[in-house]
Design an enzyme around this catalytic site. Structure first.
Site, short mmCIF file in Angstrom:
data_model
loop_
_atom_site.label_atom_id
_atom_site.label_comp_id
_atom_site.label_asym_id
_atom_site.label_seq_id
_atom_site.Cartn_x
_atom_site.Cartn_y
_atom_site.Cartn_z
N LYS B 80 32.31 17.38 -39.77
CA LYS B 80 32.40 18.81 -39.40
C LYS B 80 32.54 18.95 -37.89
O LYS B 80 31.83 18.26 -37.14
CB LYS B 80 31.13 19.51 -39.89
CG LYS B 80 31.08 21.01 -39.61
CD LYS B 80 29.78 21.60 -40.15
CE LYS B 80 29.72 23.10 -39.98
NZ LYS B 80 28.50 23.69 -40.56
N SER B 155 29.26 27.20 -43.92
CA SER B 155 30.24 27.01 -42.88
C SER B 155 30.91 25.64 -42.87
O SER B 155 31.92 25.45 -42.20
CB SER B 155 29.59 27.24 -41.52
OG SER B 155 28.59 26.25 -41.28
N SER B 179 24.75 26.20 -45.13
CA SER B 179 26.13 25.83 -44.85
C SER B 179 26.60 24.48 -45.37
O SER B 179 27.80 24.19 -45.35
CB SER B 179 26.39 25.89 -43.34
OG SER B 179 26.42 27.21 -42.90
#
Lengths: 60, 464
Positions: B80, B155, B179
């Site tokens: 990420k 996210s 997330s």
């Protein structure tokens, strides 16, 4: 939160530029914040501690 | 042999160690799939294909000479883009940090490399792990491989999308209000938010210091445990890191659930935030299946989701304001609208609001601890709906808060989200299991029992 209070708080936080360029976003942020605080049941016991606690020297 | 792109982490690592599979062959297959599919999925912000292939060649040579770096030798991982990878920018999917080059690997990346994993590149996220899905950022938002008209959750959106689509078998995500578990829920994979402090956050761009967690995202429960075994461990330079010994998280995984007590938090999805009927039915099916497998199901009550969410927001947005305030004052136009609105909210809390939220937090931790004295794990909803269309801001705004993940960021307990079924519309439904602090092994045991009974690890999107 009324508009005058919102603008006062925004300027106090230094968000003058955001207030000029994105007034709707500043208003939306203020509305979000007000909605969250109203939903929390504050502890009634004055001795209730916050989390996380202070821990001297732990792990540093 | 399984298609290489659907190979699990465990199977790939075993095959590489046995010299039945070359890391170069695996990498080539994945790079080819990424080239074919990622224009539709937008999982990557930056693919580092050449470096990944070079690392695969090195891994191949090492395996040939009998040197294996660790249990993930030669297995690709996506990261990420709020997590530092040396030599690549950490952008946070934001114009604000577009040229922010990382000098060193985050500890979690360094640990995965130490175990032999190969970094494929940096993955899409909601802006600064809070603002998304958004179309007003320098990169497009990731999409759901089960239906690219729908969002993949966030996210850690690129992590969820890419793992589910077979672009890579494992990814790193972060979880401050759900997330890791949101994309795991939307994309039908396994996502774990470990116990607070179990995985170092050093080298990860912060969103909220007391709520941030780094977590593994995989297609199977066994792979998740394998990844956690590489990630866990004390880091004296992370003030939130817990001084606990690393465990073998997969040790109990195949033991089944006979004799375990499972607390079903039904009020979350029945009265607090009434779930889509398909989600309600799926959760009931999970509970009945675990009961048939020998678990005892008990009803458990916790504070309401509405209050958990409010406490999470006050803490998160206050701490995030401390980080983003200077940029929001000087460069508000360099944020996307969603992040700008959510991050500026922190400017409107007083110090007293923050402290009251932290005081209420301690009571909420006690409530979950009390519940876990009488049961071994909790079972509850993750998302209350299947993922909605990505091009419908109104539906995004309506459905994103309809979830039961924030409670366990507030309390720090480990929580795992995974597939509970598939909707009539062909999108994953989800379930969440929550464990005692540092009892991830029990969590994996329950999750594996459900996975084995339901075959969720065999279900992949029909994408191309």
């Amino acid at each position: 939160m009324d508009k005058a209070t919102m603008e006062l708080l925004a300027r106090g936080a230094g968000l003058d530029k955001a207030l000029a360029e994105f007034p709707e976003d500043v208003a939306a942020a203020a509305t979000q914040a007000a909605g969250s605080t109203q939903k929390i049941k504050a502890p009634t016991d004055p001795r209730a501690e916050p989390w996380p606690p202070m821990r001297a020297g732990d792990g540093l | 042999m399984t298609d290489l792109h659907w190979m699990t982490v465990a199977a790939a690592a075993r095959a590489i160690a046995a010299r039945d599979l070359s890391p170069v062959e695996l990498m080539a297959a994945l790079l080819s799939r990424i080239e074919r599919l990622d224009a539709k999925l937008n999982a990557f912000i930056r693919l580092d294909g050449e470096a990944a292939m070079a690392a695969a060649r090195t891994a191949e040579a090492e395996a040939a000479s009998g040197h294996l770096r660790g249990p993930l030798h030669g297995v690709p991982v996506g990261v990420k883009d709020i997590i530092d990878v040396a030599g690549l920018p950490t952008t946070g999917h934001s114009k604000i940090l577009q040229d922010n080059m990382a000098d060193a690997d985050a500890v979690c990346v360094s640990k995965l490399r130490g175990a032999g994993a190969i970094v494929l590149g940096k993955l899409s996220t909601h802006e600064f792990a809070i603002g998304g899905p958004s179309f007003d950022l320098p990169w497009p938002p990731a999409r759901n491989p089960w239906n690219t008209n729908h969002h993949p959750g966030g996210s850690s959106s690129g992590s969820g999308s890419g793992v589910a689509a077979g672009l890579f078998p494992m990814a790193l995500g972060t979880d401050t209000g759900g997330s890791v578990r949101n994309p795991a829920s939307c994309c039908g994979i396994v996502g774990l938010k470990p116990t607070y402090g179990l995985v170092s956050r050093r080298g990860v761009f912060p969103l909220s210091f007391t709520l941030d967690h780094v977590g593994p995202m995989t297609r199977t429960v066994a792979d998740n445990a394998l990844m956690l075994e590489a990630l866990a461990g004390h880091d004296p330079a992370d003030p939130g890191s817990a001084a606990v010994a690393r465990a073998r998280y997969s040790a109990e995984m195949e033991r089944g659930v006979r004799g375990l007590r499972v607390g079903f938090v039904q009020h979350f999805h029945e009265t607090d935030v009434p779930a889509d009927p398909e989600v309600t039915a799926a959760l009931g099916h999970v509970a009945r299946t675990l009961q048939l497998e020998g678990a005892e199901i008990r009803d458990v009550h916790l504070p309401t989701l509405g209050e958990f969410a409010a406490v999470n927001r006050v803490i998160l947005q206050s701490e995030a304001w401390a980080i983003h305030g200077p940029w929001l004052r000087d460069r508000p136009g360099d944020y996307g609208q969603l992040a700008r609105r959510r991050l500026m909210a922190g400017a409107f809390f007083g110090a007293g609001d923050y402290v009251q939220a932290q005081r209420r937090r301690l009571e909420m931790i006690a409530a979950v601890e009390n519940a876990l004295r009488n049961v071994d794990v909790l079972l509850c909803a993750s998302s209350m709906d299947p993922a909605c269309r990505i091009d419908s801001p109104a539906e995004i705004e309506r459905t994103y808060p309809r979830q039961a993940r924030t409670p366990f960021n507030v309390t720090g307990h480990p929580a795992l989200a995974m597939m509970a079924g598939i909707s009539v519309g062909g999108l994953p439904l989800s379930v969440q299991f929550v464990g005692r602090n540092f009892a991830e092994a029990t969590l994996f045991r329950v999750a594996r029992a459900w996975e084995r009974a339901a075959g969720t690890d065999k279900k992949h999107p029909a994408i191309l």
